[in-house]
Write a protein that holds these residues in place. Sequence first.
Motif, PDB file in Angstrom:
ATOM      1  N   ARG A  12       0.839  -1.215   0.000  1.00  8.49           N
ATOM      2  CA  ARG A  12       0.000   0.000   0.000  1.00  8.49           C
ATOM      3  C   ARG A  12       0.867   1.255   0.000  1.00  8.49           C
ATOM      4  O   ARG A  12       0.571   2.215  -0.708  1.00  8.49           O
ATOM      5  N   VAL A  13       1.930   1.245   0.777  1.00  8.29           N
ATOM      6  CA  VAL A  13       2.822   2.403   0.821  1.00  8.29           C
ATOM      7  C   VAL A  13       3.482   2.600  -0.541  1.00  8.29           C
ATOM      8  O   VAL A  13       3.561   3.718  -1.051  1.00  8.29           O
ATOM      9  N   LEU A  14       3.942   1.512  -1.156  1.00 10.50           N
ATOM     10  CA  LEU A  14       4.560   1.620  -2.479  1.00 10.50           C
ATOM     11  C   LEU A  14       3.597   2.209  -3.502  1.00 10.50           C
ATOM     12  O   LEU A  14       4.016   2.952  -4.389  1.00 10.50           O
ATOM     13  N   ASP A  15       2.325   1.882  -3.370  1.00 11.57           N
ATOM     14  CA  ASP A  15       1.324   2.404  -4.303  1.00 11.57           C
ATOM     15  C   ASP A  15       1.113   3.910  -4.154  1.00 11.57           C
ATOM     16  O   ASP A  15       0.646   4.558  -5.086  1.00 11.57           O
ATOM     17  N   THR A  16       1.456   4.458  -2.986  1.00  7.50           N
ATOM     18  CA  THR A  16       1.183   5.877  -2.756  1.00  7.50           C
ATOM     19  C   THR A  16       2.419   6.760  -2.846  1.00  7.50           C
ATOM     20  O   THR A  16       2.297   7.974  -2.883  1.00  7.50           O
ATOM     21  N   VAL A  17       3.606   6.158  -2.866  1.00 11.33           N
ATOM     22  CA  VAL A  17       4.849   6.932  -2.871  1.00 11.33           C
ATOM     23  C   VAL A  17       5.347   7.062  -4.297  1.00 11.33           C
ATOM     24  O   VAL A  17       5.409   6.111  -5.040  1.00 11.33           O
ATOM     25  N   GLY A  18       5.727   8.226  -4.673  1.00 15.25           N
ATOM     26  CA  GLY A  18       6.286   8.440  -6.006  1.00 15.25           C
ATOM     27  C   GLY A  18       7.606   9.134  -5.861  1.00 15.25           C
ATOM     28  O   GLY A  18       7.995   9.505  -4.777  1.00 15.25           O
ATOM     29  N   PRO A  19       8.328   9.356  -6.867  1.00 15.86           N
ATOM     30  CA  PRO A  19       8.184   8.868  -8.236  1.00 15.86           C
ATOM     31  C   PRO A  19       8.772   7.467  -8.386  1.00 15.86           C
ATOM     32  O   PRO A  19       9.367   6.927  -7.472  1.00 15.86           O
ATOM     33  N   GLU A  20       8.598   6.918  -9.547  1.00 13.28           N
ATOM     34  CA  GLU A  20       9.122   5.585  -9.843  1.00 13.28           C
ATOM     35  C   GLU A  20      10.648   5.613  -9.930  1.00 13.28           C
ATOM     36  O   GLU A  20      11.231   6.626 -10.318  1.00 13.28           O
ATOM     37  N   PRO A  21      11.288   4.489  -9.586  1.00  7.46           N
ATOM     38  CA  PRO A  21      12.741   4.422  -9.755  1.00  7.46           C
ATOM     39  C   PRO A  21      13.144   4.712 -11.196  1.00  7.46           C
ATOM     40  O   PRO A  21      12.433   4.353 -12.130  1.00  7.46           O
ATOM     41  N   GLY A  22      14.250   5.386 -11.347  1.00  8.44           N
ATOM     42  CA  GLY A  22      14.759   5.692 -12.677  1.00  8.44           C
ATOM     43  C   GLY A  22      14.183   6.960 -13.271  1.00  8.44           C
ATOM     44  O   GLY A  22      14.541   7.348 -14.372  1.00  8.44           O
ATOM     45  N   SER A  23      13.278   7.620 -12.544  1.00  5.85           N
ATOM     46  CA  SER A  23      12.680   8.826 -13.091  1.00  5.85           C
ATOM     47  C   SER A  23      13.634  10.011 -12.995  1.00  5.85           C
ATOM     48  O   SER A  23      13.381  11.043 -13.585  1.00  5.85           O
ATOM     49  N   GLY A  24      14.692   9.869 -12.230  1.00  2.00           N
ATOM     50  CA  GLY A  24      15.645  10.961 -12.080  1.00  2.00           C
ATOM     51  C   GLY A  24      15.355  11.822 -10.874  1.00  2.00           C
ATOM     52  O   GLY A  24      16.199  12.590 -10.446  1.00  2.00           O
ATOM     53  N   GLU A  25      14.160  11.730 -10.327  1.00  2.00           N
ATOM     54  CA  GLU A  25      13.813  12.504  -9.150  1.00  2.00           C
ATOM     55  C   GLU A  25      14.007  11.650  -7.906  1.00  2.00           C
ATOM     56  O   GLU A  25      13.695  10.464  -7.907  1.00  2.00           O
ATOM     57  N   TYR A  26      14.519  12.253  -6.862  1.00  2.00           N
ATOM     58  CA  TYR A  26      14.651  11.585  -5.573  1.00  2.00           C
ATOM     59  C   TYR A  26      15.274  10.198  -5.701  1.00  2.00           C
ATOM     60  O   TYR A  26      14.621   9.183  -5.478  1.00  2.00           O
ATOM     61  N   PRO A  27      16.541  10.119  -6.067  1.00  2.29           N
ATOM     62  CA  PRO A  27      17.163   8.812  -6.296  1.00  2.29           C
ATOM     63  C   PRO A  27      17.137   7.896  -5.079  1.00  2.29           C
ATOM     64  O   PRO A  27      16.991   6.687  -5.225  1.00  2.29           O
ATOM     65  N   VAL A  28      17.259   8.438  -3.878  1.00  3.92           N
ATOM     66  CA  VAL A  28      17.220   7.586  -2.691  1.00  3.92           C
ATOM     67  C   VAL A  28      15.842   6.948  -2.557  1.00  3.92           C
ATOM     68  O   VAL A  28      15.727   5.758  -2.261  1.00  3.92           O
ATOM     69  N   LEU A  29      14.795   7.719  -2.808  1.00  9.07           N
ATOM     70  CA  LEU A  29      13.443   7.171  -2.741  1.00  9.07           C
ATOM     71  C   LEU A  29      13.255   6.053  -3.757  1.00  9.07           C
ATOM     72  O   LEU A  29      12.692   4.998  -3.442  1.00  9.07           O
ATOM     73  N   GLY A  30      13.761   6.241  -4.952  1.00  7.63           N
ATOM     74  CA  GLY A  30      13.669   5.192  -5.967  1.00  7.63           C
ATOM     75  C   GLY A  30      14.382   3.926  -5.533  1.00  7.63           C
ATOM     76  O   GLY A  30      13.879   2.809  -5.725  1.00  7.63           O
ATOM     77  N   LYS A  31      15.544   4.088  -4.914  1.00  8.27           N
ATOM     78  CA  LYS A  31      16.289   2.915  -4.439  1.00  8.27           C
ATOM     79  C   LYS A  31      15.554   2.224  -3.305  1.00  8.27           C
ATOM     80  O   LYS A  31      15.520   0.993  -3.236  1.00  8.27           O
ATOM     81  N   LEU A  32      14.961   3.010  -2.423  1.00  7.01           N
ATOM     82  CA  LEU A  32      14.196   2.423  -1.318  1.00  7.01           C
ATOM     83  C   LEU A  32      12.954   1.682  -1.823  1.00  7.01           C
ATOM     84  O   LEU A  32      12.594   0.635  -1.275  1.00  7.01           O
TER      85      LEU A  32
END
Length: 167
Positions: A12-32
């Motif tokens: 559920r958390v993954l469904d609500t958190v953005g952006p997707e990995p590889g989008s270039g935004e927030y690289p740590v968030l994408g890795k997490l």
Amino acid sequence: SAHENNTKLAGRVLDTVGPEPGSGEYPVLGKLRNIARAEIARIDGKPADAIALLTPELNGSELYLTRFVLMEAYAANKDWAAARREGQWLTQHRGRAYAEFSPQELLLPYNVVLSDLAWLNVAELSQNLGDAQSARPALQKFLSIWPQAPQQKELAERVKVLQTALH
């Protein structure tokens, strides 16, 4: 949540958190996000999927946590040698646990604990491989870092099992 076997909440958390990995935004968030997906796969009995998600990230910019989750995925896949290699990487790169950037140093305490536990993991994985010569010093190193472990409920059984096997 995924690491604690609560894959529904993690999903559920993954469904609500953005952006997707590889989008270039927030690289740590994408890795997490990728780490959480790998944990869900491992817990769902698909460790090979977890390994496939994480290995492409091993380019020097991966999070310390990526290596820990990869170690657990290899162990779940019963690839003790690969799991031990990741555990050894964690012990050899303990400085990253302290220095790695994360927003508001969110991962710092967790990384430090993982860097300590990596020695116990290496000892266990070495024992799984029948390599007592590597297991003994890894357990000794862990106990020198975490001397109260044999008295802590969460770690006492793991330490006792190893000590019994190694004597």
